[in-house]
Design an enzyme around this catalytic site. Structure first.
Site, mmCIF file in Angstrom:
data_model
loop_
_atom_site.group_PDB
_atom_site.id
_atom_site.type_symbol
_atom_site.label_atom_id
_atom_site.label_comp_id
_atom_site.label_asym_id
_atom_site.label_seq_id
_atom_site.Cartn_x
_atom_site.Cartn_y
_atom_site.Cartn_z
ATOM 1 N N HIS A 134 0.807 -1.221 0.000
ATOM 2 C CA HIS A 134 0.000 0.000 0.000
ATOM 3 C C HIS A 134 0.840 1.272 0.000
ATOM 4 O O HIS A 134 0.593 2.200 -0.760
ATOM 5 C CB HIS A 134 -0.932 -0.002 1.218
ATOM 6 C CG HIS A 134 -1.949 1.081 1.188
ATOM 7 N ND1 HIS A 134 -1.681 2.368 1.627
ATOM 8 C CD2 HIS A 134 -3.253 1.087 0.792
ATOM 9 C CE1 HIS A 134 -2.766 3.113 1.490
ATOM 10 N NE2 HIS A 134 -3.732 2.355 0.989
ATOM 11 N N PHE A 135 1.816 1.359 0.874
ATOM 12 C CA PHE A 135 2.757 2.473 0.975
ATOM 13 C C PHE A 135 2.141 3.806 1.396
ATOM 14 O O PHE A 135 2.756 4.854 1.213
ATOM 15 C CB PHE A 135 3.541 2.676 -0.328
ATOM 16 C CG PHE A 135 4.593 1.624 -0.554
ATOM 17 C CD1 PHE A 135 5.532 1.335 0.417
ATOM 18 C CD2 PHE A 135 4.626 0.899 -1.738
ATOM 19 C CE1 PHE A 135 6.494 0.349 0.226
ATOM 20 C CE2 PHE A 135 5.578 -0.083 -1.938
ATOM 21 C CZ PHE A 135 6.522 -0.353 -0.950
ATOM 22 N N ASP A 136 0.943 3.795 1.943
ATOM 23 C CA ASP A 136 0.396 5.055 2.476
ATOM 24 C C ASP A 136 -0.639 4.759 3.568
ATOM 25 O O ASP A 136 -1.722 5.348 3.597
ATOM 26 C CB ASP A 136 -0.236 5.882 1.359
ATOM 27 C CG ASP A 136 -0.317 7.369 1.720
ATOM 28 O OD1 ASP A 136 0.368 7.788 2.677
ATOM 29 O OD2 ASP A 136 -1.052 8.111 1.048
ATOM 30 N N ILE A 137 -0.283 3.848 4.466
ATOM 31 C CA ILE A 137 -1.171 3.502 5.576
ATOM 32 C C ILE A 137 -1.123 4.619 6.624
ATOM 33 O O ILE A 137 -0.065 4.934 7.166
ATOM 34 C CB ILE A 137 -0.762 2.162 6.219
ATOM 35 C CG1 ILE A 137 -0.990 1.011 5.222
ATOM 36 C CG2 ILE A 137 -1.541 1.908 7.505
ATOM 37 C CD1 ILE A 137 -2.445 0.802 4.838
ATOM 38 N N ASN A 197 -6.489 7.367 5.500
ATOM 39 C CA ASN A 197 -6.803 6.388 4.456
ATOM 40 C C ASN A 197 -7.525 5.152 4.980
ATOM 41 O O ASN A 197 -7.634 4.149 4.274
ATOM 42 C CB ASN A 197 -5.521 5.967 3.730
ATOM 43 C CG ASN A 197 -4.975 7.088 2.859
ATOM 44 O OD1 ASN A 197 -5.712 7.988 2.451
ATOM 45 N ND2 ASN A 197 -3.684 7.052 2.578
#
Length: 265
Positions: A95-98, A102
Site C-alpha cells: 500500500h505504501f500510504d497507511i 486512508n
C-alpha cells in the site's frame, strides 16, 4: 474527485489497476470511475463514518468516543486487510500510504483500507521492491524508504506505517507533536516505550497501561516500528499477536536505539 495533486494520470491508473484486484471486508469496495478531460473521479462504496482520523484526534481529552475495545477491533481489522493485500491476492499489493486518513469506517465502524494511488504490485514470492523516491506521508515512512542502509523496501514498510498509526489510535494524537510542553512527550511512540519498559504510570496515561487489550496493541506496535525491516513481524504475525494473549508477547527491543537522526533526509 481527484484533486490537482493527485490528478495526474499515473496516480489515477495506478489506483484503478490496484483496487480492481481486491475483494475483502477490510478493503474499500471499488464501484467504478469517471474520466472526462482533466477531471477524474473514483467511485467507492459509501462510508458513512468517514475516515478514522475523525475519531482518534481529540485535543481536549485523552478519552475516545469509540472506547478501547472498538479501537482494538479497528486496529485488528486494518491488520487483517493488510494481510489480505500482502498474502491473499494473486499478486502482492504493497500500500505504501497507511495512515488514519486512508482508513474509512462503515456504519458499524468496520475499518476499510482505501487510497491505492501509491501502491505497488509485485509477485507474491518477491519481497523487495524498487522505489526511486519516498512519496509516503511524513510520520509514517519506514526508515528504509529514505535510507537504504536499513534494508530493502518491502511489505515490512507497510508494517512500520501500521505500527505508527496504531500509536496514534492509542494516544489520540499525532506521533510527532512539537506543541507538547514536555520535550520527552514530543515523540509519543518513544515516550510510551520508555514508560512501558519502566512499568510506570503517569498522570493521564494510567488507563492506557492498565488495560490489557491496549497494552497488547502497544507491544505489537513497538514490534512493528523496529528500525530494521528484518526485526519487524510480517502483518500475518501481527494479526496472530493481536488475537493472542498479552502475557505471551515478549517485550520488543528498543526501536529507537539505531534510529537515524530526525534531520536525516
Amino acid at each position: 474527485m481527484l484533486n490537482k495533486s493527485k490528478g495526474n494520470g499515473e496516480y489515477f491508473i495506478n489506483e484503478l489497476a490496484t483496487i480492481g484486484r481486491t475483494n475483502h471486508v477490510n478493503v474499500v469496495s471499488f464501484l467504478g470511475f469517471c474520466s472526462e478531460g482533466t477531471k477524474r473521479a473514483l467511485v467507492y462504496e459509501f462510508m458513512p463514518n468517514g475516515s478514522l482520523e475523525r475519531f482518534i484526534y481529540n485535543e481536549k481529552t485523552s478519552s475516545t468516543p469509540l472506547g478501547w475495545e472498538k479501537l482494538y477491533q479497528i486496529a485488528l481489522g486494518i491488520a487483517r486487510g493488510l494481510d489480505y493485500l500482502h498474502r491473499g491476492c494473486n499478486t502482492r499489493i504493497l500500500h505504501f500510504d497507511i495512515k488514519p486518513h486512508n482508513i474509512l469506517l462503515d456504519h458499524e465502524f468496520c475499518p476499510k483500507i482505501s487510497d491505492f494511488g501509491l501502491a505497488k504490485i509485485c509477485p507474491t514470492k518477491e519481497s523487495v521492491v524498487s522505489m526511486l523516491v519516498a512519496r509516503e506521508t511524513i510520520g509514517y515512512i519506514a526508515p528504509e524508504v529514505y535510507c537504504r542502509n536499513f534494508g530493502g523496501v518491502s511489505h515490512k514498510s507497510d508494517v512500520y506505517s501500521y505500527g505508527m498509526m496504531v500509536f496514534e489510535i492509542i494516544g489520540g494524537r499525532k506521533n510527532i507533536d512539537p506543541t507538547m510542553e514536555n520535550i520527552s512527550e514530543v515523540y509519543f511512540s518513544q515516550w510510551i516505550y520508555n514508560h512501558l519498559k519502566q512499568d510506570i504510570n503517569v498522570e493521564g496515561s494510567k488507563e492506557i497501561f492498565e488495560d490489557k487489550t491496549t497494552k497488547k496493541m502497544i507491544i505489537v506496535a513497538l514490534w512493528c516500528i523496529q528500525t530494521h525491516p528484518a526485526d519487524r513481524p510480517s502483518i500475518s504475525k501481527v494479526v496472530e499477536m493481536l488475537e493472542g494473549n498479552t502475557e505471551d508477547l515478549p517485550m520488543p527491543p528498543n526501536p529507537f536505539k539505531d534510529r537515524p537522526s530526525r534531520s536525516s533526509p
